[in-house]
Enzyme design. Structure first.
Site, mmCIF file in Angstrom:
data_model
loop_
_atom_site.group_PDB
_atom_site.id
_atom_site.type_symbol
_atom_site.label_atom_id
_atom_site.label_comp_id
_atom_site.label_asym_id
_atom_site.label_seq_id
_atom_site.Cartn_x
_atom_site.Cartn_y
_atom_site.Cartn_z
ATOM 1 N N HIS A 209 0.875 -1.178 0.000
ATOM 2 C CA HIS A 209 0.000 0.000 0.000
ATOM 3 C C HIS A 209 0.910 1.224 0.000
ATOM 4 O O HIS A 209 2.089 1.146 0.374
ATOM 5 C CB HIS A 209 -0.942 -0.048 1.213
ATOM 6 C CG HIS A 209 -2.033 -1.073 1.030
ATOM 7 N ND1 HIS A 209 -3.313 -0.740 0.665
ATOM 8 C CD2 HIS A 209 -2.008 -2.427 1.110
ATOM 9 C CE1 HIS A 209 -4.045 -1.841 0.551
ATOM 10 N NE2 HIS A 209 -3.269 -2.891 0.813
ATOM 11 N N CYS A 240 -7.685 -1.235 3.532
ATOM 12 C CA CYS A 240 -8.365 -2.288 4.279
ATOM 13 C C CYS A 240 -9.281 -1.631 5.298
ATOM 14 O O CYS A 240 -8.858 -0.737 6.029
ATOM 15 C CB CYS A 240 -7.332 -3.177 4.963
ATOM 16 S SG CYS A 240 -8.065 -4.404 6.044
ATOM 17 N N ASN A 249 -3.527 0.577 -2.633
ATOM 18 C CA ASN A 249 -2.365 -0.207 -3.077
ATOM 19 C C ASN A 249 -1.550 0.627 -4.045
ATOM 20 O O ASN A 249 -2.048 1.572 -4.651
ATOM 21 C CB ASN A 249 -2.847 -1.448 -3.846
ATOM 22 C CG ASN A 249 -3.628 -2.382 -2.983
ATOM 23 O OD1 ASN A 249 -4.789 -2.147 -2.695
ATOM 24 N ND2 ASN A 249 -3.002 -3.453 -2.556
HETATM 25 P P1 HMG Z 1 -16.967 -13.887 12.771
HETATM 26 O O1 HMG Z 1 -18.048 -12.907 13.073
HETATM 27 O O2 HMG Z 1 -16.006 -14.276 13.837
HETATM 28 O O3 HMG Z 1 -17.523 -15.200 12.056
HETATM 29 O O4 HMG Z 1 -16.141 -13.303 11.552
HETATM 30 P P2 HMG Z 1 -18.693 -16.174 12.331
HETATM 31 O O5 HMG Z 1 -18.243 -17.508 11.815
HETATM 32 O O6 HMG Z 1 -19.140 -16.056 13.772
HETATM 33 O O7 HMG Z 1 -19.850 -15.636 11.367
HETATM 34 C C1 HMG Z 1 -20.520 -14.435 11.567
HETATM 35 C C2 HMG Z 1 -21.540 -14.244 10.458
HETATM 36 O O8 HMG Z 1 -20.873 -14.095 9.209
HETATM 37 C C3 HMG Z 1 -22.472 -15.442 10.277
HETATM 38 O O9 HMG Z 1 -23.698 -14.930 9.769
HETATM 39 C C4 HMG Z 1 -21.793 -16.232 9.197
HETATM 40 O O10 HMG Z 1 -22.675 -17.042 8.470
HETATM 41 C C5 HMG Z 1 -21.249 -15.139 8.308
HETATM 42 P P3 HMG Z 1 -25.006 -14.859 10.731
HETATM 43 O O11 HMG Z 1 -25.186 -16.259 11.223
HETATM 44 O O12 HMG Z 1 -24.634 -13.901 11.827
HETATM 45 O O13 HMG Z 1 -26.065 -14.375 9.796
HETATM 46 N N1 HMG Z 1 -20.040 -15.558 7.577
HETATM 47 C C6 HMG Z 1 -19.895 -15.454 6.254
HETATM 48 N N2 HMG Z 1 -20.699 -14.977 5.297
HETATM 49 C C7 HMG Z 1 -20.226 -15.028 4.022
HETATM 50 N N3 HMG Z 1 -19.001 -15.500 3.696
HETATM 51 C C8 HMG Z 1 -18.182 -15.976 4.641
HETATM 52 C C9 HMG Z 1 -18.624 -15.966 5.984
HETATM 53 N N4 HMG Z 1 -18.051 -16.352 7.138
HETATM 54 C C10 HMG Z 1 -18.935 -16.102 8.113
HETATM 55 N N5 HMG Z 1 -16.965 -16.430 4.306
HETATM 56 C C11 HMG Z 1 -14.870 -13.630 9.546
HETATM 57 C C12 HMG Z 1 -15.020 -13.990 10.994
HETATM 58 C C13 HMG Z 1 -13.514 -14.149 9.088
HETATM 59 C C14 HMG Z 1 -15.977 -14.289 8.725
HETATM 60 C C15 HMG Z 1 -14.962 -12.081 9.418
HETATM 61 O O14 HMG Z 1 -14.064 -11.514 10.327
HETATM 62 C C16 HMG Z 1 -14.651 -11.587 8.041
HETATM 63 O O15 HMG Z 1 -15.387 -11.823 7.098
HETATM 64 N N6 HMG Z 1 -13.528 -10.872 7.891
HETATM 65 C C17 HMG Z 1 -13.081 -10.387 6.610
HETATM 66 C C18 HMG Z 1 -12.419 -9.067 6.785
HETATM 67 C C19 HMG Z 1 -11.938 -8.593 5.438
HETATM 68 O O16 HMG Z 1 -12.462 -8.951 4.391
HETATM 69 N N7 HMG Z 1 -10.893 -7.734 5.455
HETATM 70 C C20 HMG Z 1 -10.359 -7.195 4.260
HETATM 71 C C21 HMG Z 1 -9.636 -8.212 3.425
HETATM 72 S S1 HMG Z 1 -8.004 -8.576 4.025
HETATM 73 C C22 HMG Z 1 -7.044 -7.303 3.382
HETATM 74 O O17 HMG Z 1 -7.543 -6.370 2.810
HETATM 75 C C23 HMG Z 1 -5.570 -7.445 3.520
HETATM 76 C C24 HMG Z 1 -4.853 -7.809 2.198
HETATM 77 O O18 HMG Z 1 -5.148 -6.875 1.172
HETATM 78 C C25 HMG Z 1 -3.353 -7.848 2.441
HETATM 79 C C26 HMG Z 1 -2.893 -6.562 3.154
HETATM 80 O O19 HMG Z 1 -2.914 -5.480 2.551
HETATM 81 O O20 HMG Z 1 -2.589 -6.713 4.340
HETATM 82 C C27 HMG Z 1 -5.277 -9.204 1.701
HETATM 83 MG MG MG Z 2 -4.201 -5.001 0.900
#
Ligand code: HMG
Ligand code: MG
Length: 307
Positions: A209, A240, A249
């Protein structure tokens, strides 16, 4: 300087670029962005994320984006999958590659994926196994490898440790990420040299980034360490949601301008990238942050006015 003759770029604009947009971006715009990027020669496209829509509402239309995406031969379409629920959706959507994302600091791991680093590795284990059994490519990211918004400094040993755990899960590629864009060139050299003692260089990539304006310099530093895979985002979009203040980025146009200037092949058409960067910025209602993209667009405009 001993440089590679070719660099592989993964375009992350449709995912990392758009995930942080406050206003909803329509599925039509997302799909058209992907189409334009493919038209500019992109062969590794990170299209969307199968994450919780409660956590990242902008990615809630992941299945629809995937369903409408053109899939030319030779293109690898990747998506983020933090758990098995995400993996199952990615498989159903026909992804070629899934991306698991861990962090090099406990604090960031908790904020981003709501679990510790160790728990995240256990959560990724079945995802990695499923990816292998379905013959999908498996990529990983190590976030906050150069500094953490919550913890501050991140020891190089912590980055190496997470990278080794991801290697042991069988990752085909591990991206070392400067999530908040604070890293400097010397630090990038130190981190890649240390990680490369444990993970072969051809499995590593750089994900920078540009918050502090160091990302292009950090790409050069990575090249010097032997890295030849990078993520970049059209028009420098991105950030993020769990790294406040971090900007986009490194812009794809800037990286491609750099690499072509060094005589390194990318397979990308810079003119068409510039068009795409200007187009998506207009769609989002703001100016592109790609310096090369804006300069090339302005030069074109001047040339058009004088002919
Ligand atoms: P949680 O709340 O601990 O998970 O989140 P959970 O298992 O208790 O689920 C909570 C709810 O989310 C439930 O729904 C699940 O069904 C649903 P409810 O029963 O409440 O209706 N759920 C999902 N729905 C769709 N797809 C799924 C999914 N999983 C659970 N896969 C969790 C844990 C990991 C899911 C959450 O924290 C999350 O989704 N985090 C993602 C955060 C994110 O996307 N961040 C940005 C991307 S990373 C980034 O940008 C960095 C990168 O670019 C590299 C860098 O620059 O560092 C890659
Ligand atoms: Mg990133």
């Amino acid at each position: 300087m001993n440089l590679p003759s070719r660099v592989l770029i993964t375009e992350v604009g449709p995912r990392d670029g758009l995930q942080n947009e406050k206003q909803p971006v329509s599925t039509d715009v997302k799909v058209e962005l992907c189409e334009r990027l493919l038209g500019a020669g992109v062969r590794q496209l990170e299209a969307t994320s199968f994450v919780s829509p409660k956590w990242v509402p902008q990615m809630a239309d992941a299945a629809e984006v995937m369903a409408r995406l053109p899939r030319p031969a030779g293109v690898t379409v990747s998506v983020l999958t933090p758990n098995m629920k995400g993996f199952e959706a990615a498989l159903a959507a026909g992804a070629d590659e899934v991306v698991i994302f861990a962090a090099a600091s406990e604090a960031f791991s908790m904020r981003n994926i709501n679990c510790s680093i160790a728990e995240s590795i256990e959560r990724f284990r079945p995802v990695a196994q499923a990816a292998k059994s379905h013959r999908l490519r498996l990529r990983a990211a190590v976030s906050v490898a150069f500094g953490c918004p919550y913890q501050g400094e991140v020891p190089v040993a912590a980055v190496v440790d997470v990278a080794m755990r991801l290697r042991d899960l069988g990752c085909d590629e591990i991206g070392i990420a400067d999530t908040i864009g604070v890293g400097t060139a010397a630090q990038v050299g130190r981190v890649f040299d240390a990680v490369a003692r444990e993970v072969p260089l051809d499995r590593l990539s750089g994900h920078f980034h540009d918050t502090y304006g160091q990302a292009v310099a950090n790409v050069v530093a990575s090249l010097q360490s032997g890295v030849f895979r990078f993520d970049s985002s059209i028009a420098g979009l991105g950030g993020c949601p769990y790294a406040k203040g971090a900007t986009g980025n490194v812009a794809t146009e800037d990286v491609v301008y750099l690499l072509h200037g060094l005589g390194i092949e990318t397979g990308l058409d810079l003119d068409r990238l510039v068009d795409t960067g200007q187009w998506i910025s207009a769609q989002l209602g703001r100016r592109s942050v790609s310096r090369a993209g804006n300069a090339l667009a302005a030069r074109r405009q001047r040339e058009a006015e004088t002919t």
